[in-house]
Design a protein around this motif. Structure first.
Motif, PDB file in Angstrom:
ATOM      1  N   VAL A   1      -4.234  41.786  42.288  1.00 19.19           N
ATOM      2  CA  VAL A   1      -3.764  41.541  43.654  1.00 19.19           C
ATOM      3  C   VAL A   1      -2.408  42.220  43.843  1.00 19.19           C
ATOM      4  CG1 VAL A   1      -3.040  39.764  45.284  1.00 19.19           C
ATOM      5  CG2 VAL A   1      -5.002  39.362  43.782  1.00 19.19           C
ATOM      6  N   PRO A   2      -2.227  43.000  44.916  1.00 16.72           N
ATOM      7  CA  PRO A   2      -0.959  43.723  45.129  1.00 16.72           C
ATOM      8  C   PRO A   2       0.233  42.766  45.202  1.00 16.72           C
ATOM      9  CG  PRO A   2      -2.654  44.552  46.605  1.00 16.72           C
ATOM     10  CD  PRO A   2      -3.227  43.321  45.960  1.00 16.72           C
ATOM     11  N   ARG A   3       1.267  43.052  44.416  1.00 16.13           N
ATOM     12  CA  ARG A   3       2.494  42.256  44.406  1.00 16.13           C
ATOM     13  C   ARG A   3       3.522  43.018  43.590  1.00 16.13           C
ATOM     14  NH1 ARG A   3      -1.029  40.952  40.822  1.00 16.13           N
ATOM     15  NH2 ARG A   3      -0.388  40.449  38.695  1.00 16.13           N
ATOM     16  N   ASP A   4       4.780  42.618  43.699  1.00 20.20           N
ATOM     17  CA  ASP A   4       5.854  43.310  42.981  1.00 20.20           C
ATOM     18  C   ASP A   4       6.093  42.737  41.593  1.00 20.20           C
ATOM     19  OD1 ASP A   4       6.949  45.219  45.066  1.00 20.20           O
ATOM     20  OD2 ASP A   4       7.048  43.327  46.171  1.00 20.20           O
ATOM     21  N   PHE A   5       5.817  41.423  41.432  1.00 16.84           N
ATOM     22  CA  PHE A   5       6.117  40.747  40.169  1.00 16.84           C
ATOM     23  C   PHE A   5       4.933  39.910  39.712  1.00 16.84           C
ATOM     24  CE2 PHE A   5      10.157  41.171  42.384  1.00 16.84           C
ATOM     25  CZ  PHE A   5      11.005  41.640  41.400  1.00 16.84           C
TER      26      PHE A   5
ATOM     27  N   CYS B   1      11.092  42.731  32.934  1.00 16.80           N
ATOM     28  CA  CYS B   1      10.620  43.944  32.272  1.00 16.80           C
ATOM     29  C   CYS B   1       9.737  44.719  33.238  1.00 16.80           C
ATOM     30  CB  CYS B   1       9.849  43.605  30.992  1.00 16.80           C
ATOM     31  SG  CYS B   1      10.891  42.910  29.686  1.00 16.80           S
ATOM     32  N   LYS B   2      10.133  45.951  33.524  1.00 19.63           N
ATOM     33  CA  LYS B   2       9.434  46.769  34.510  1.00 19.63           C
ATOM     34  C   LYS B   2       8.607  47.838  33.818  1.00 19.63           C
ATOM     35  CE  LYS B   2      11.837  49.654  37.026  1.00 19.63           C
ATOM     36  NZ  LYS B   2      12.736  50.222  38.064  1.00 19.63           N
ATOM     37  N   SER B   3       7.356  47.982  34.264  1.00 21.88           N
ATOM     38  CA  SER B   3       6.472  49.041  33.803  1.00 21.88           C
ATOM     39  C   SER B   3       5.952  49.766  35.034  1.00 21.88           C
ATOM     40  CB  SER B   3       5.307  48.458  32.996  1.00 21.88           C
ATOM     41  OG  SER B   3       4.398  49.478  32.626  1.00 21.88           O
ATOM     42  N   ALA B   4       6.323  51.036  35.173  1.00 25.62           N
ATOM     43  CA  ALA B   4       5.981  51.800  36.391  1.00 25.62           C
ATOM     44  C   ALA B   4       6.597  51.071  37.585  1.00 25.62           C
ATOM     45  CB  ALA B   4       4.483  51.990  36.514  1.00 25.62           C
ATOM     46  N   THR B   5       5.760  50.676  38.546  1.00 28.73           N
ATOM     47  CA  THR B   5       6.294  50.031  39.747  1.00 28.73           C
ATOM     48  C   THR B   5       6.083  48.513  39.738  1.00 28.73           C
ATOM     49  OG1 THR B   5       4.206  50.422  40.919  1.00 28.73           O
ATOM     50  CG2 THR B   5       5.942  52.086  41.150  1.00 28.73           C
ATOM     51  N   HIS B   6       5.588  47.983  38.628  1.00 31.28           N
ATOM     52  CA  HIS B   6       5.361  46.537  38.560  1.00 31.28           C
ATOM     53  C   HIS B   6       6.284  45.923  37.511  1.00 31.28           C
ATOM     54  CE1 HIS B   6       3.120  42.922  39.476  1.00 31.28           C
ATOM     55  NE2 HIS B   6       3.026  42.654  38.188  1.00 31.28           N
ATOM     56  N   ALA B   7       6.721  44.688  37.782  1.00 31.53           N
ATOM     57  CA  ALA B   7       7.660  44.033  36.870  1.00 31.53           C
ATOM     58  C   ALA B   7       7.142  42.663  36.450  1.00 31.53           C
ATOM     59  CB  ALA B   7       9.027  43.890  37.526  1.00 31.53           C
ATOM     60  N   ILE B   8       7.437  42.323  35.204  1.00 32.05           N
ATOM     61  CA  ILE B   8       7.143  41.000  34.672  1.00 32.05           C
ATOM     62  C   ILE B   8       8.429  40.191  34.703  1.00 32.05           C
ATOM     63  CG2 ILE B   8       6.307  39.663  32.717  1.00 32.05           C
ATOM     64  CD1 ILE B   8       4.177  41.481  33.920  1.00 32.05           C
ATOM     65  N   HIS B   9       8.372  39.035  35.337  1.00 32.89           N
ATOM     66  CA  HIS B   9       9.530  38.135  35.369  1.00 32.89           C
ATOM     67  C   HIS B   9       9.268  37.009  34.380  1.00 32.89           C
ATOM     68  CE1 HIS B   9      12.190  35.101  37.773  1.00 32.89           C
ATOM     69  NE2 HIS B   9      12.757  35.490  36.642  1.00 32.89           N
ATOM     70  N   LEU B  10      10.009  36.990  33.295  1.00 27.31           N
ATOM     71  CA  LEU B  10       9.868  35.954  32.276  1.00 27.31           C
ATOM     72  C   LEU B  10      10.984  34.925  32.470  1.00 27.31           C
ATOM     73  CD1 LEU B  10       8.427  34.845  29.784  1.00 27.31           C
ATOM     74  CD2 LEU B  10       9.885  36.299  28.367  1.00 27.31           C
TER      75      LEU B  10
END
Length: 461
Positions: free
Chosen positions: A106-110, A164-173
């Protein structure tokens, strides 16, 4: 004649060939191409949507945490809501059987995950490996608020968030820390000067705008889009907690300053009262939580938390507030079953309801019910011997979590305004003599109960 026949034959051959060619084109377009497409879809169905940036980033992050034995769990509200809507399907999905990416694509930033701090391992090691895997990572740290009350440890920093950002998507831990009230807490995501404000769209983060407190969730492992993921066993409850999770700390520094000016009462009587009041508050919280009735620290108990991070020893009672819309008819019976007999009941549900229960060691529990008007809130009071009614006005407020006497409890988020309404601008000065009918600056007369209603609105036990 033979010449004409040859031309006719040639024309017929050309016409027949053209018709056959058109038939082949039609057959290919309307049958073979559809069949091939269906076959291709069937043979590559497991790849539908799995080339999305979001899914690849999540997969890479879960590979990293799995290899490093970091037990993260999913807390992203948008994905948890989708999982809950399709929970039977998710619950019955086995590894390798997923045919379509429905959740992480699903499209999202995080995508938000959480880590319980005490379970972390080799922090610097996994951080370095993440960067080698193509992630760009930042760490947000801040002072540990649990240590603010201890001079020698105050200022110790703890990790609060990783992005942690990979390409244009980021993981928020989000890093959850254990608190003494057996709940989980995360800190405010406050960017320091050296952090690039354009690294990710920070304003879209669902966690970190303010500190938050959550019940400790029981976790379960499921397969989501072909990935093994830990999620809260009750995802609905966790998602419902998010918008009401704001947490505010006790003001330890101000409490220390208060006790430097006004010595703390450490007499045997004061210590005994605080112990009894704490036990009464714990019992009241357990009873109300079982009923599903939200409450907050009110009056002198709220003042004690805000001013000195403790129970005021001369207050002689425990004060709680409840919104009248949360009243339940079995609340009195529930407290009596918990061993707290009703001491008095003033008012009625429609007007100025107040309940008082008798705890042990002559410590009582007062519950004030709050009513909402257009521009303010109020609770009522009743003088038993005269039937006079009183009203205490408060500016509108919302509720935040805090920690008080090793418990996770609610207080008004707008605490200062709440306390000043009840105690005035001089609330910092201890006042041991208090007349509930005259001392509060927010009290005003509210008429008198008709004598015909006294048996209903004035009940003493």
């Amino acid at each position: 004649m033979s010449r004409i026949n040859k031309n006719v034959v040639l024309a017929l051959l050309i016409l027949t060939s053209s018709a056959f060619l058109l038939f082949q084109l039609y057959y290919y377009k309307h049958y073979l191409s559809a069949k091939n497409a269906a076959g291709l879809s069937k043979s590559k169905g497991s790849r539908i949507g799995f080339d999305s940036i979001q899914w690849r980033a999540v997969k890479k992050f879960l590979m990293l945490t799995s290899n490093q034995n970091i037990p993260v769990f999913l807390i992203d509200p948008s994905i948890l809501e989708l999982i809950n809507k399709n929970f039977e399907q998710v619950k019955n999905t086995s590894y390798g059987s997923t045919s379509e990416c429905k959740f992480f694509c699903v499209p999202r930033d995080f995508t938000a995950f959480a880590l319980q701090y005490h379970l972390r391992k080799n922090e610097e090691g996994w951080f370095h490996i993440a960067e080698n895997m193509g992630f760009q990572c930042i760490k947000i740290e801040s002072k540990d608020p649990r240590l603010d009350g201890i001079d020698s440890l105050s200022g110790t920093e703890i990790p609060l968030h990783y992005i942690c950002k990979s390409a244009t998507h980021a993981i928020h831990l989000v890093v959850f820390h254990e608190r003494s009230g057996n709940y989980l807490w995360h800190g405010h995501l406050r960017l320091k000067e050296h952090i690039d404000r354009k690294f990710v769209p920070f304003q879209k983060l669902r966690f970190g705008r303010y500190p938050g407190a959550f019940d400790r969730p029981e976790l379960q492992q499921v397969i989501v889009d072909g990935l093994e993921v830990l999620i809260p066993k009750d995802p609905v409850h966790f998602v419902e907690e998010i918008p009401h999770s704001r947490f505010i700390e006790c003001r330890y520094k101000e409490a220390r300053a208060f006790f430097q000016q006004y010595l703390d009462d450490n007499t045997v009587e004061a210590m005994a009262f605080r112990k009894s009041a704490k036990e009464l508050l714990q019992l009241a919280a357990k009873t109300l939580n079982k009923l599903g009735v939200p409450f907050w620290l009110s009056s002198g108990t709220c003042l004690g938390w805000y001013r000195q991070c403790n129970i005021i020893p001369y207050s002689k009672d425990v004060d709680l507030g409840i919104f009248i819309q949360d009243y339940k008819s079995d609340i009195i019976l529930a407290f009596q079953d918990a061993g707290l007999p009703l001491k008095h009941k003033f008012g009625k549900v429609e007007d100025s309801l107040e309940l008082s229960f008798q705890g042990k060691d002559d410590v009582k529990l007062d519950i004030f019910f709050f009513y909402e008007e257009t521009d303010h809130m109020w609770n009522g009071g009743t003088q038993a011997k005269t039937g006079k009614k009183f009203k205490y006005l408060f500016p509108k407020f919302t509720l935040c979590w805090t920690e008080f006497v090793d418990m996770k409890v609610h207080v008004p988020c707008e605490t200062l305004e709440y306390i000043e309404a009840n105690y005035g601008k001089t609330w910092k000065i201890p006042v041991k003599t208090w007349d509930w009918k005259r001392s509060p600056p927010n009290v005003q007369p509210n008429g008198i109960w008709p004598i015909s209603e006294w048996d209903e609105v004035i009940q003493l036990y």
